[in-house]
Scaffold this motif. Structure first.
Motif, short mmCIF file in Angstrom:
data_model
loop_
_atom_site.label_atom_id
_atom_site.label_comp_id
_atom_site.label_asym_id
_atom_site.label_seq_id
_atom_site.Cartn_x
_atom_site.Cartn_y
_atom_site.Cartn_z
N ALA A 139 0.85 -1.20 0.00
CA ALA A 139 0.00 0.00 0.00
C ALA A 139 0.88 1.25 0.00
O ALA A 139 1.91 1.29 0.69
CB ALA A 139 -0.91 0.00 1.23
N PRO A 140 0.51 2.30 -0.76
CA PRO A 140 -0.74 2.49 -1.49
C PRO A 140 -0.76 1.92 -2.91
O PRO A 140 -1.67 2.22 -3.67
CB PRO A 140 -0.87 4.02 -1.53
N PHE A 141 0.24 1.12 -3.28
CA PHE A 141 0.29 0.52 -4.61
C PHE A 141 -0.07 -0.97 -4.50
O PHE A 141 0.56 -1.82 -5.11
CB PHE A 141 1.68 0.68 -5.23
N ASP A 142 -1.08 -1.27 -3.69
CA ASP A 142 -1.39 -2.65 -3.38
C ASP A 142 -2.22 -3.31 -4.46
O ASP A 142 -2.90 -2.66 -5.26
CB ASP A 142 -2.11 -2.76 -2.03
N GLU A 143 -2.17 -4.62 -4.46
CA GLU A 143 -2.95 -5.47 -5.34
C GLU A 143 -3.75 -6.43 -4.47
O GLU A 143 -3.22 -7.04 -3.55
CB GLU A 143 -2.03 -6.25 -6.28
N GLN A 144 -5.05 -6.54 -4.74
CA GLN A 144 -5.91 -7.39 -3.94
C GLN A 144 -6.49 -8.52 -4.79
O GLN A 144 -6.81 -8.32 -5.96
CB GLN A 144 -7.06 -6.58 -3.32
N THR A 145 -6.61 -9.69 -4.19
CA THR A 145 -7.21 -10.84 -4.85
C THR A 145 -8.62 -11.04 -4.31
O THR A 145 -8.80 -11.28 -3.10
CB THR A 145 -6.37 -12.11 -4.61
N LEU A 146 -9.59 -10.92 -5.18
CA LEU A 146 -10.99 -11.13 -4.81
C LEU A 146 -11.33 -12.59 -5.04
O LEU A 146 -11.34 -13.07 -6.18
CB LEU A 146 -11.90 -10.22 -5.62
N ILE A 163 -15.04 -30.58 -10.31
CA ILE A 163 -14.02 -30.54 -11.35
C ILE A 163 -14.12 -29.18 -12.03
O ILE A 163 -15.19 -28.85 -12.58
CB ILE A 163 -14.21 -31.67 -12.39
N GLU A 164 -13.04 -28.38 -11.97
CA GLU A 164 -13.12 -27.07 -12.59
C GLU A 164 -13.26 -27.21 -14.11
O GLU A 164 -12.56 -28.02 -14.74
CB GLU A 164 -11.90 -26.21 -12.24
N ASP A 165 -14.16 -26.45 -14.66
CA ASP A 165 -14.41 -26.47 -16.10
C ASP A 165 -14.30 -25.04 -16.62
O ASP A 165 -15.24 -24.25 -16.47
CB ASP A 165 -15.80 -27.05 -16.39
N PRO A 166 -13.16 -24.68 -17.20
CA PRO A 166 -12.97 -23.30 -17.66
C PRO A 166 -14.02 -22.85 -18.67
O PRO A 166 -14.28 -21.66 -18.79
CB PRO A 166 -11.57 -23.33 -18.29
N ASN A 188 -8.74 -16.84 -12.42
CA ASN A 188 -8.23 -18.17 -12.10
C ASN A 188 -9.32 -19.01 -11.44
O ASN A 188 -10.12 -18.50 -10.65
CB ASN A 188 -7.03 -18.07 -11.15
N VAL A 189 -9.33 -20.31 -11.78
CA VAL A 189 -10.22 -21.27 -11.13
C VAL A 189 -9.37 -22.40 -10.59
O VAL A 189 -8.29 -22.71 -11.11
CB VAL A 189 -11.28 -21.82 -12.11
N SER A 190 -9.84 -23.03 -9.53
CA SER A 190 -9.11 -24.13 -8.92
C SER A 190 -10.06 -24.99 -8.11
O SER A 190 -11.17 -24.55 -7.75
CB SER A 190 -7.98 -23.61 -8.02
N VAL A 191 -9.64 -26.20 -7.84
CA VAL A 191 -10.38 -27.11 -6.97
C VAL A 191 -9.44 -27.58 -5.88
O VAL A 191 -8.29 -27.94 -6.16
CB VAL A 191 -10.95 -28.31 -7.76
N ILE A 210 -10.15 -13.21 -8.97
CA ILE A 210 -9.70 -12.16 -9.88
C ILE A 210 -8.86 -11.19 -9.07
O ILE A 210 -8.95 -11.14 -7.84
CB ILE A 210 -10.88 -11.41 -10.54
N LYS A 211 -8.02 -10.43 -9.75
CA LYS A 211 -7.14 -9.49 -9.07
C LYS A 211 -7.45 -8.06 -9.50
O LYS A 211 -7.70 -7.80 -10.67
CB LYS A 211 -5.67 -9.82 -9.36
N VAL A 212 -7.41 -7.17 -8.53
CA VAL A 212 -7.58 -5.75 -8.79
C VAL A 212 -6.37 -5.02 -8.23
O VAL A 212 -5.74 -5.48 -7.27
CB VAL A 212 -8.88 -5.20 -8.16
N TYR A 213 -6.02 -3.90 -8.82
CA TYR A 213 -4.84 -3.16 -8.38
C TYR A 213 -5.11 -1.67 -8.49
O TYR A 213 -5.94 -1.20 -9.27
CB TYR A 213 -3.61 -3.54 -9.21
N LYS A 214 -4.36 -0.92 -7.66
CA LYS A 214 -4.53 0.53 -7.63
C LYS A 214 -3.87 1.18 -8.85
O LYS A 214 -2.76 0.78 -9.22
CB LYS A 214 -3.90 1.10 -6.35
N PRO A 215 -4.50 2.16 -9.46
CA PRO A 215 -3.84 2.92 -10.54
C PRO A 215 -2.59 3.61 -10.00
O PRO A 215 -2.64 4.28 -8.96
CB PRO A 215 -4.92 3.93 -10.97
N TRP A 216 -1.48 3.46 -10.71
CA TRP A 216 -0.21 3.98 -10.21
C TRP A 216 -0.22 5.49 -10.09
O TRP A 216 0.21 6.04 -9.07
CB TRP A 216 0.92 3.56 -11.15
N LEU A 217 -0.69 6.18 -11.10
CA LEU A 217 -0.58 7.64 -11.12
C LEU A 217 -1.39 8.28 -9.99
O LEU A 217 -0.89 9.15 -9.27
CB LEU A 217 -1.02 8.19 -12.47
N SER A 218 -2.64 7.84 -9.83
CA SER A 218 -3.47 8.45 -8.78
C SER A 218 -2.93 8.12 -7.40
O SER A 218 -2.96 8.97 -6.49
CB SER A 218 -4.91 7.95 -8.91
#
Length: 351
Positions: A139-146, A163-166, A188-191, A210-218
């Motif tokens: 933080a403040p340039f963190d990446e979070q995994t939802l 059984i994961e089915d993409p 990403n999917v997993s079992v 899914i992953k989200v990340y903070k915009p670098w400039l802001s």
């Protein structure tokens, strides 16, 4: 000659006293930490040994989710909202009892499919507030995994295996908007298998993330750039003459107070955390630089009052370049280590 010798002894005595005070303060902090912080614990999250049932004939269920909306990520609680379709296709008739394992509250699960395929395909529309682990190390340039974790409320691995089915999974990327965050294109999917210490058997679990990340400039403009401006204003004290030692001390002291207030405001937007974030380490480097500036200003004030202008001029000519240079090198070292420590350790181990 005796006057210069006595002044030199006085300065050395002052420096020794300051070092002793800092040593005592360091000891105080260490004693406080060792007495307040409980010892680390090793917790084994394992269940009973797996029993292989030779007569088990579990239902094999292909599973996937299609996300249509994500939002309202709250870092203070780790809670976010997800709206998605869940598809379960069994190899024979089945009756899954869907459980959203990381739901923060009771989810809304609406069955969509009719019994048109021999009760083997089940589709649900799910709206849920989910909870995820928040990682604030960068933080403040963190990446979070939802994350999304799905299981069956009753069936063990002997009864039902996911059984994961993409082909069943995906998202409506163009309509996903997490305010203040960018969303990475990859999902990403997993079992996995879960074991509970007080329950027999293993449980099949499906995971989607899914992953989200903070915009670098802001993030830079809102959290880092103001601190750089504050410190650079404080460094203007090095442009003042030694005769203006009082004004220098006032400027550097007010700059340190401004840094502390900004740091408090910065941490008010994030939850309490066990480790130092990048922002914390960045602020500590600025505290050190400005504290050094305050000490230098105080020394110059003492030299001015002692009419030792020659020593004050020499000190000022030396520190006005050294302190800003060490400050920038410290910021660079902290940043490189924070975001590349794993690569650096791997490289050092390979040498």
């Amino acid at each position: 000659m005796n006057t210069k010798s006595s002044r030199g002894k006085r300065y050395w005595l002052t420096a020794i006293i300051v070092l002793i005070l800092f040593g005592i303060l360091t000891g105080f902090i260490y004693v406080l930490k060792s007495n307040v912080e409980p010892p680390s614990e090793v917790v084994a999250i394992t269940g009973p040994a797996e029993y292989i049932n030779p007569n088990a004939n579990p239902v094999n269920a292909n599973i996937g989710v299609y996300v249509i909306n994500v939002g309202n990520l709250d870092l203070t609680t780790g809670i976010y909202f997800m709206d998605f379709y869940l598809t379960i296709a069994c190899d024979r008739p089945c009756s899954p009892d869907v459980d959203i394992l990381n739901a923060a509250s009771a989810p809304e699960i609406e069955k969509q499919s009719a019994d048109t395929q021999g009760d083997t395909v089940h589709t649900y529309r799910v709206r849920a507030n989910l909870i995820t682990n928040v990682n604030l190390d960068n933080a403040p340039f963190d990446e979070q995994t939802l994350t999304l974790s799905i299981g069956d409320k009753q069936a063990t691995k002997d009864d039902l295996v996911f059984i994961e089915d993409p082909s069943f999974s995906g998202w409506d990327y163009g309509h996903l908007h997490v305010l203040g965050w960018f969303i990475q294109h990859q999902w990403n999917v997993s079992v996995s298998e879960d074991a509970y210490p007080n329950l027999p058997g293993l449980y099949s679990r499906f995971g989607f993330s899914i992953k989200v990340y903070k915009p670098w400039l802001s993030s830079f403009i809102n959290n880092i750039f103001p601190v750089l401006v504050i410190v650079l204003v404080g460094f203007l004290s090095f442009l003042l003459s030694p005769e203006a030692a009082g004004e220098r001390l006032t400027l550097t002291s007010s700059t340190l107070v401004a840094l502390i207030l900004f740091h408090i405001n910065l941490n008010s937007a994030v939850p309490p955390h066990a480790t130092l974030t990048y922002a914390d380490k960045f602020m500590v480097a600025n505290y050190l630089a400005m504290s050094a500036s305050i000490v230098i200003s105080a020394i110059m004030l003492v030299l001015r009052d002692g009419k030792d202008f020659e020593s004050a001029v020499r000190l000022n000519g030396w520190v006005r370049w050294v302190v800003p240079l060490l400050w920038t090198l410290l910021l660079l070292a902290i940043t490189i280590w924070q975001f590349n420590s794993a690569q650096i350790i791997t490289w050092l181990q390979g040498q």
